[in-house]
Design a protein around this motif. Structure first.
Motif, mmCIF file in Angstrom:
data_model
loop_
_atom_site.group_PDB
_atom_site.id
_atom_site.type_symbol
_atom_site.label_atom_id
_atom_site.label_comp_id
_atom_site.label_asym_id
_atom_site.label_seq_id
_atom_site.Cartn_x
_atom_site.Cartn_y
_atom_site.Cartn_z
ATOM 1 N N ALA B 68 2.865 -3.518 -10.424
ATOM 2 C CA ALA B 68 4.129 -3.156 -9.780
ATOM 3 C C ALA B 68 4.150 -3.771 -8.384
ATOM 4 O O ALA B 68 3.113 -3.934 -7.749
ATOM 5 N N SER B 134 5.378 -1.660 9.412
ATOM 6 C CA SER B 134 6.104 -2.572 8.537
ATOM 7 C C SER B 134 7.395 -1.949 8.022
ATOM 8 O O SER B 134 7.971 -2.430 7.054
ATOM 9 N N THR B 139 8.663 -0.796 1.153
ATOM 10 C CA THR B 139 9.490 0.097 0.344
ATOM 11 C C THR B 139 8.855 1.475 0.232
ATOM 12 O O THR B 139 7.637 1.624 0.378
HETATM 13 C C1 LIG Z 1 2.788 -6.148 9.816
HETATM 14 C C2 LIG Z 1 2.345 -5.029 8.923
HETATM 15 C C3 LIG Z 1 2.187 -3.764 9.460
HETATM 16 C C4 LIG Z 1 1.795 -2.704 8.656
HETATM 17 N N1 LIG Z 1 1.671 -1.473 9.214
HETATM 18 C C5 LIG Z 1 1.304 -0.426 8.447
HETATM 19 C C6 LIG Z 1 1.181 0.880 9.010
HETATM 20 O O1 LIG Z 1 1.431 1.106 10.190
HETATM 21 N N2 LIG Z 1 0.783 1.878 8.196
HETATM 22 C C7 LIG Z 1 0.524 1.671 6.874
HETATM 23 O O2 LIG Z 1 0.171 2.632 6.192
HETATM 24 N N3 LIG Z 1 0.636 0.462 6.316
HETATM 25 C C8 LIG Z 1 1.027 -0.592 7.057
HETATM 26 N N4 LIG Z 1 1.136 -1.828 6.493
HETATM 27 C C9 LIG Z 1 0.810 -2.009 5.065
HETATM 28 C C10 LIG Z 1 2.000 -1.952 4.088
HETATM 29 O O3 LIG Z 1 3.217 -2.203 4.735
HETATM 30 C C11 LIG Z 1 2.077 -0.615 3.370
HETATM 31 O O4 LIG Z 1 0.937 -0.475 2.547
HETATM 32 C C12 LIG Z 1 3.329 -0.424 2.507
HETATM 33 O O5 LIG Z 1 3.396 0.888 2.018
HETATM 34 C C13 LIG Z 1 3.418 -1.374 1.331
HETATM 35 O O6 LIG Z 1 4.728 -1.287 0.795
HETATM 36 P P1 LIG Z 1 5.312 -2.459 -0.081
HETATM 37 O O7 LIG Z 1 6.656 -2.039 -0.547
HETATM 38 O O8 LIG Z 1 5.247 -3.722 0.629
HETATM 39 O O9 LIG Z 1 4.309 -2.419 -1.309
HETATM 40 P P2 LIG Z 1 3.552 -3.629 -2.025
HETATM 41 O O10 LIG Z 1 2.713 -4.355 -1.071
HETATM 42 O O11 LIG Z 1 4.512 -4.398 -2.833
HETATM 43 O O12 LIG Z 1 2.620 -2.800 -2.993
HETATM 44 C C14 LIG Z 1 1.582 -2.009 -2.514
HETATM 45 C C15 LIG Z 1 0.902 -1.283 -3.670
HETATM 46 O O13 LIG Z 1 1.801 -0.360 -4.224
HETATM 47 C C16 LIG Z 1 2.031 -0.614 -5.602
HETATM 48 N N5 LIG Z 1 3.442 -0.334 -5.818
HETATM 49 C C17 LIG Z 1 4.509 -0.808 -5.131
HETATM 50 N N6 LIG Z 1 5.634 -0.272 -5.590
HETATM 51 C C18 LIG Z 1 5.290 0.568 -6.599
HETATM 52 C C19 LIG Z 1 6.013 1.412 -7.488
HETATM 53 N N7 LIG Z 1 7.333 1.525 -7.431
HETATM 54 N N8 LIG Z 1 5.323 2.117 -8.403
HETATM 55 C C20 LIG Z 1 3.984 2.036 -8.477
HETATM 56 N N9 LIG Z 1 3.254 1.263 -7.668
HETATM 57 C C21 LIG Z 1 3.903 0.537 -6.738
HETATM 58 C C22 LIG Z 1 1.619 -2.052 -5.805
HETATM 59 O O14 LIG Z 1 1.202 -2.282 -7.109
HETATM 60 C C23 LIG Z 1 0.497 -2.196 -4.821
HETATM 61 O O15 LIG Z 1 -0.684 -1.697 -5.359
HETATM 62 C C24 LIG Z 1 1.530 -2.925 7.283
HETATM 63 C C25 LIG Z 1 1.699 -4.185 6.743
HETATM 64 C C26 LIG Z 1 2.101 -5.242 7.539
HETATM 65 C C27 LIG Z 1 2.288 -6.587 6.903
#
Ligand SMILES: Cc1cc2nc3c(=O)[nH]c(=O)nc-3n(C[C@H](O)[C@H](O)[C@H](O)COP(=O)(O)OP(=O)(O)OC[C@H]3O[C@@H](n4cnc5c(N)ncnc54)[C@H](O)[C@@H]3O)c2cc1C
Lengths: 356, 483
Positions: B68, B134, B139
């Motif tokens: 996902a 982020s 999402t």
């Molecule tokens: C500049 C930067 C700053 C950040 N700061 C923080 C912070 O302050 N705190 C923090 O906690 N994180 C931070 N992060 C990390 C990241 O943003 C988080 O982990 C965020 O929750 C990921 O969301 P995403 O939608 O991009 O998920 P993705 O990267 O697309 O997926 C993350 C994981 O979730 C799973 N997944 C995604 N959607 C679903 C779904 N609908 N059902 C089941 N599984 C799913 C994926 O398989 C994967 O294992 C940061 C990242 C960046 C690049």
């Protein structure tokens, strides 16, 4: 006196032997919540009270770790000496209440909607799985996403997944000031007020309504409480600690009723439900106590229709289902999860659901 | 990917929602941890829950691994595709389904961005508390899968503390409702189990979050220190004083300088470390607590304290912190972000150890992190084009995480294990515990098709890594073949 290590070893051997024999075990702490959940069928008792004692308490970290047999009284007294508390206000239901039983039942008191439930404060556990293996999950730190969150899964699992040996909890500083306010209000009106206030930045820490009076507690730093006091059109009550204790411990006259006691967990703002009986609302309307002789299905249907669920909390038929039955796919998943921890189904079988 | 499967996917979805050409697939090769890449066989972008169910049933039937994907901002390789497998993007699930201001909840699809939740609450004076840096991109589905945190989690909790219900599709295509409109639900606390499960147990297709009232007023103090250790001690001292700040963040000199050069936040670039301490509540309450905090900061050796003069300055102070990662991205070819969490009393000690390790490995480290939670984010700077540097950075990162575990901490506070911290999981958990995690996975996904190879290492891998705990002088599973 046997050392904790010896006691742990004995508990482990008991579970291992039961695993080999397929012998059901009924896990027991202080027995204060024996009324809760379903009756476990023929089984041997596994008393965990002797595995007790606080292992580590770091007031500066806001963290305490104790063995499951430690009484909640001891934990709360220890915390109080350093001006700290268990913010989720667990009901004790007796002096003998232990940490393990409290976490296994997963119940929280009046402060719950404002600070979070018991499970939010569980940081880590050590347990015996149904095979007798000692497993450790979570830890002592506030944030931890290494591995699945088994620690919180154990909160409220009623000992059906494992025997809790140790629990690490997050604690909180006690508020500097607490006051209680009261005013006359019918249920419907009270529900509206409680939810209006809950949507505002007020230092609320409790709100109940029994149909005649609305009672609200404010906690926090002096000036915040004073300011909120002026904003709410309610009268200040003098001795207030006793009231919240009575709500938490179910010592109000309301709870003396002979009829079965139901706990309805519903969206807080939903209107009073149309089930005959006596009502007491806690958690700003999100937890509703009901004593009634109405058919179980009537109570369940009303809760479900409101978007929540109903538990037969005390009394009534403890051999039937007391928790809201699960949808088939979810029930299947519960059985698989149970088997993943307790492959022979020996730990508190049937305590939560008949076939779990 | 087998052609019949792609054809079948095209029957379930509209043609443009099935991506199978290599050039377009490249966009899905990695997440925020871009050092790891794998080309998926196919990417699908369903639009309805029924389609997700059909896709998963198809994958189950044909034994196709499924990853996902939310926004792909994850930092541990959680959304890294399985080579040749299927990527299920939730990018089209961006609808806000219901706002209930009276019960203070919002029900949304999983592809809704984190920031949107606070935006929809705004008109009711409500907000969604977990605020990852982020947040404009990531999402809510990804947040739930990672149990994400943010700068305000110290007071308001992580994702797990701020959600009420999920709808999840299992690999077998069943739609489960976990939680309900109330504060709790009957049965096991699957909401907790699914939060942070890294897409290993099911695909989240709907999330109901809790909104909370926006505080009347917030104020931030910026404290400058001549010594990193003193700043670390100040953090522990603030928490010990009985105050729970809304946010308590730390940046070391390198982070301060990078952020200052990038967004001109007004940071003191001469300081060895700064702390940002935010308090919120009524104005009187904040003023009262701010006095206490200042006393603690000075007592812990703060050289200088600056209280934001107005809301604009407060925003500026935070802008520097929130832009810290991209700011570091400007000064280094590449950086590798670690995520260990430790008991706060070890902050000073661990930071010292981290800087020693940095010298030993001859790779610079920048620290910018959620100090109040003890959640470290050492950023290891390296150059992916310099031969061997990535491996060196990974080895250094691994050492840092082992230091975290040694003081009673954890290898990941909020970014997840993904593919990145699999080895360190062998340090934190023994074979029985890892086997228990695998058993949980199997209860949900008997064929191991959801995000395979992530989050929990195989016992074989741990044996090879050589860090498997040996319990009571015996290896667990003596009856199993020696991996
Ligand atoms: C500049 C930067 C700053 C950040 N700061 C923080 C912070 O302050 N705190 C923090 O906690 N994180 C931070 N992060 C990390 C990241 O943003 C988080 O982990 C965020 O929750 C990921 O969301 P995403 O939608 O991009 O998920 P993705 O990267 O697309 O997926 C993350 C994981 O979730 C799973 N997944 C995604 N959607 C679903 C779904 N609908 N059902 C089941 N599984 C799913 C994926 O398989 C994967 O294992 C940061 C990242 C960046 C690049």
């Amino acid at each position: 006196m046997p050392s904790p290590d010896q006691i742990q070893k004995e508990l482990k051997q008991r579970v291992e032997a039961a695993y080999v024999a397929g012998q059901p075990l009924c896990i027991r702490g202080g027995g204060t919540k024996a009324f809760y959940g379903r009756e476990v069928g023929p089984s041997q008792m596994l008393d965990v009270r002797s595995y007790s004692g606080i292992i580590a308490y770091e007031p500066t970290e806001l963290v305490i770790t104790a063995r499951a047999g430690t009484t909640i009284d001891e934990i709360e007294e220890t915390l109080a000496e350093r001006g700290q508390m268990l913010a989720f206000e667990p009901p004790h239901f007796g002096e003998a209440a232990t940490l393990g039983g409290t976490v296994a039942c997963g119940l929280s008191g009046p402060r719950r909607p404002y600070v979070g439930p018991l499970r939010d404060f569980v940081l880590g556990i050590r347990c015996l799985a149904g095979t007798g293996k000692v497993l450790h999950f979570g830890g002592q730190v506030m944030k931890n996403v290494a591995g699945y969150d088994v620690s919180r899964l154990f909160a409220g699992a009623l000992g059906t997944l494992g025997v809790l040996l140790e629990v690490t909890l997050k604690v909180q500083p006690m508020p500097k000031l607490e006051v209680t306010l009261q005013g006359k209000a019918a249920l419907k009106e009270a529900i509206q007020s409680m939810n209006r206030w809950a949507g505002q930045p007020l230092p609320l820490s409790g709100s109940t309504c029994d149909g005649a009076y609305l009672t609200v507690r404010l906690s926090g730093n002096g000036s915040a409480v004073e300011q909120a006091l002026r904003r709410l059109d309610l009268e200040r009550v003098c001795e207030s600690g006793a009231y919240w204790l009575a709500v938490r411990e179910q010592r109000l006259a309301f709870f003396a009723d002979e009829a079965p006691l139901w706990r309805l967990s519903v969206p807080p703002a939903c209107n009073p439900l149309d089930v005959p009986g006596r009502w007491l609302l806690d958690w700003g309307g999100a937890q509703r106590w009901l004593t009634t002789n109405a058919p179980y299905e009537t109570v369940r249907a009303a809760a479900r229709e409101a978007g929540g669920h109903a538990t037969l909390f005390r009394g009534g038929d403890r051999q039937g289902e007391v928790f809201d039955p699960l949808a088939p796919a979810l029930a299947r998943l519960h059985r698989r999860l149970k088997a993943a921890f307790d492959p022979r189904g020996i730990l508190n079988p049937g305590r939560m659901y008949r076939d779990l | 990917m087998q052609a019949p499967v792609v054809d079948e996917l095209r029957r379930i979805l509209s043609a443009e929602a099935v991506i199978a050409d290599e050039e377009s697939l490249r966009a899905y090769e990695c997440d925020g941890l871009s050092a790891y890449r794998a080309l998926p066989g196919v990417v699908v972008l369903p639009d309805t829950v029924a389609q997700v169910q059909q896709i998963l049933r198809l994958c189950y039937q044909h034994h196709i691994p499924v990853v996902a994907r939310g926004a792909g901002t994850g930092l541990s390789g959680g959304a890294l595709p399985v080579r040749g497998g299927l990527v299920l993007s939730l990018a089209k699930f961006t609808r806000v389904l219901n706002i209930d201001p009276v019960n203070r909840t919002v029900r949304v699809e999983p592809g809704v961005r984190n920031i949107t939740l606070s935006e929809v609450g705004e008109e009711y004076g409500l907000f969604y508390a977990p605020d990852p840096s982020s947040q404009i991109a990531c999402t809510i589905g990804g947040n739930v899968a990672e149990n994400s945190g943010g700068v305000h989690c110290l007071k308001y909790g992580l994702t797990v503390h701020n959600i009420l219900a999920l709808k999840v599709v299992t690999i077998e295509g069943d739609l489960l409702t976990i939680g309900c409109g109330a504060l709790d639900a009957s049965g096991y606390d699957l909401l907790a189990l699914l939060t942070g499960s890294e897409g290993m147990l099911g695909v989240i297709v709907e999330v109901t979050v809790k909104l909370i009232p926006k505080p009347q007023y917030a104020q931030v103090a910026l404290a400058a220190f001549d010594q990193v250790e003193a700043a670390g001690r100040a953090v522990a001292a603030i928490i010990a004083s009985g105050i729970i700040p809304a946010g308590l963040e730390m940046m070391d000199q390198a982070a301060v300088r990078a952020a200052e050069a990038f967004v001109h936040a007004g940071y003191p670039t001469g300081a060895k470390a700064i702390l940002l301490c935010e308090l919120d509540g009524t104005p009187d309450e904040v003023a009262e607590e701010m006095r206490d905090v200042q006393a603690v900061l000075l007592g812990s050796g703060a050289a200088h304290i600056q209280i934001a003069a107005d809301e604009a300055e407060r925003q500026r102070f935070w802008a520097g912190r929130k832009a810290a990662f991209p700011a570091v991205g400007r000064i280094a070819r590449d950086y590798y972000c670690m995520d260990g969490t430790i008991p706060r009393r070890y902050l000073a000690e661990v930071l010292t150890r981290v800087s020693q390790l940095s010298s030993e490995y001859a790779l610079p480290i920048v620290n910018v992190f959620h100090a109040g939670d003890g959640n470290l984010h050492p950023l290891i700077l390296y150059d992916v084009n310099a031969p061997g540097e990535l491996q060196k950075a990974e080895a250094l990162g691994g050492k840092i995480l082992e230091v975290c575990v040694a003081v009673g901490g954890t290898v990941t506070g909020e970014h997840g294990v993904g593919v990145e911290k699999l080895n360190q999981m062998c340090v934190q958990f023994n074979a029985d515990e890892l086997a228990q995690f695998h058993a949980i996975k199997t209860a949900f996904d008997s064929e191991g098709l959801l995000n395979p190879g992530k989050a929990v290492p195989t016992l074989r891998r741990c044996a090879e890594f050589g860090a498997m705990h040996v319990h009571e002088g015996m290896l667990a599973f003596p009856h199993l073949e020696r991996f």
